[in-house]
Design an enzyme around this catalytic site. Structure first.
Site, PDB file in Angstrom:
ATOM      1  N   VAL A  95       0.825  -1.196   0.000  1.00  0.00           N
ATOM      2  CA  VAL A  95       0.000   0.000   0.000  1.00  0.00           C
ATOM      3  C   VAL A  95       0.868   1.259   0.000  1.00  0.00           C
ATOM      4  O   VAL A  95       1.787   1.381   0.822  1.00  0.00           O
ATOM      5  CB  VAL A  95      -0.923   0.010   1.239  1.00  0.00           C
ATOM      6  CG1 VAL A  95      -1.684   1.316   1.347  1.00  0.00           C
ATOM      7  CG2 VAL A  95      -1.879  -1.181   1.190  1.00  0.00           C
ATOM      8  N   SER A  96       0.595   2.175  -0.900  1.00  0.00           N
ATOM      9  CA  SER A  96       1.230   3.494  -0.916  1.00  0.00           C
ATOM     10  C   SER A  96       2.757   3.377  -0.820  1.00  0.00           C
ATOM     11  O   SER A  96       3.381   2.705  -1.642  1.00  0.00           O
ATOM     12  CB  SER A  96       0.643   4.347   0.212  1.00  0.00           C
ATOM     13  OG  SER A  96       1.016   5.701   0.091  1.00  0.00           O
ATOM     14  N   ALA A  97       3.375   3.982   0.208  1.00  0.00           N
ATOM     15  CA  ALA A  97       4.830   3.942   0.347  1.00  0.00           C
ATOM     16  C   ALA A  97       5.351   2.550   0.681  1.00  0.00           C
ATOM     17  O   ALA A  97       6.564   2.321   0.670  1.00  0.00           O
ATOM     18  CB  ALA A  97       5.287   4.929   1.421  1.00  0.00           C
ATOM     19  N   VAL A 122       3.486   3.231  -4.503  1.00  0.00           N
ATOM     20  CA  VAL A 122       4.688   3.824  -5.080  1.00  0.00           C
ATOM     21  C   VAL A 122       5.454   2.713  -5.792  1.00  0.00           C
ATOM     22  O   VAL A 122       5.740   1.668  -5.197  1.00  0.00           O
ATOM     23  CB  VAL A 122       5.568   4.451  -3.979  1.00  0.00           C
ATOM     24  CG1 VAL A 122       6.902   4.901  -4.556  1.00  0.00           C
ATOM     25  CG2 VAL A 122       4.847   5.612  -3.310  1.00  0.00           C
TER      26      VAL A 122
END
Length: 285
Positions: A95-97, A122
């Site tokens: 998820v995300s970073a 990312v």
């Protein structure tokens, strides 16, 4: 949800982790500023018969920052955690970073990875020294300052949840505040309030800004498992180009673009659509 939180020692390093549910295991790599207490999207997965294992990534929670020497070394520590838990094969969520962590693990341990799901993730160069957000992060999210930052955010969010959420809309979404609020209900506002109460950057977020630059196209190309890439068209935190890039590099990938309000795709009126798509993908794999 009944969450079991514990730690293990790998040599002289600590890994903090949580387990929710008792079904088919998912290894969850949380996003920036979070830790093993993350809960966005978890309830639906547990309800559908999955268990979610969430290590606090390096520098977050009680996990040793020293295991972050590079992405591949860190992946070996996650493999040790799975060994300790007696888990052989696993579905990966990033998820995300947390995107680079999930991609790196799937590339390094294909024999243990059933599938990879990237959500608002990312996947390439992200925030750099030329970006204002990067420079701001070096100040407000550095150790010994970030605690004050998050105490202030959580205080405001607890007192004025809707007002505080509106102040962050431009960080999460390309849509206007008015359009976003048409998609967000009271339960979503409450989820964000709880989220901000457990968020801490510690050393973790600055480590994320370093590790994302270690992720190369070669690593993405080494991912051989079926991969679901989910990203909102309106995401203003992680540009949509990250989803397109991952799709172009990972051979067995499916791209799912969402009309949801922004970065936090587990909230708002499209959240059920996200869950339905994820469960269908996992059950197929």
């Amino acid at each position: 949800m009944n969450r079991e939180v514990s730690t293990i020692m790998v040599g002289d390093k600590i890994i903090e982790y949580s387990v929710i549910g008792t079904g088919i295991p998912i290894l969850m790599f949380h996003g920036g500023h979070s830790n093993c207490y993350e809960e966005l999207g978890y309830a639906d997965l547990v309800k559908e018969g999955f268990s979610v294992i969430t290590p606090s990534r390096p520098g977050y929670g009680r996990t040793s920052k020293e295991i972050a020497s590079n992405l591949f070394t860190t992946s070996k520590f996650y493999a040790k955690l799975l060994d300790y838990l007696g888990v052989d094969k696993i579905h990966i969520f990033a998820v995300s970073a947390g995107g680079p962590s999930g991609i790196s693990f799937a590339a390094q341990f294909p024999e243990r990875t059933l599938s990879l799901t990237l959500q608002s993730a990312v996947t390439r160069e992200w925030l750099t020294k030329k970006d204002k957000e990067y420079r701001d992060a070096q100040i407000i999210f550095r150790p010994y300052v970030e605690k004050v930052t998050w105490k202030l955010i959580s205080y405001l969010n607890n007192c004025f949840p809707t007002f505080t959420f509106k102040q962050f809309i431009s960080s999460f979404s390309k849509l206007s505040s008015k359009d976003v609020m048409l998609q967000i209900d009271k339960d979503s506002i409450e989820s964000i309030r709880r989220m901000n109460n457990h968020y801490r950057s510690r050393h973790g977020f600055l480590i994320d800004l370093i590790q994302v630059n270690e992720l190369s196209p070669t690593t993405l190309q080494a991912v051989t498992c079926p991969t679901l890439i989910m990203h909102s068209k309106n995401d203003n935190a992680v540009p949509l180009e990250h989803a397109y890039f991952a799709h172009s590099q990972i051979n067995q990938s499916e791209l799912c673009l969402l009309d949801s309000w922004g970065h936090l795709i587990w909230l708002g009126d499209k959240a059920k659509e996200v869950n339905k798509k994820v469960v269908s993908f996992l059950n197929k794999e």
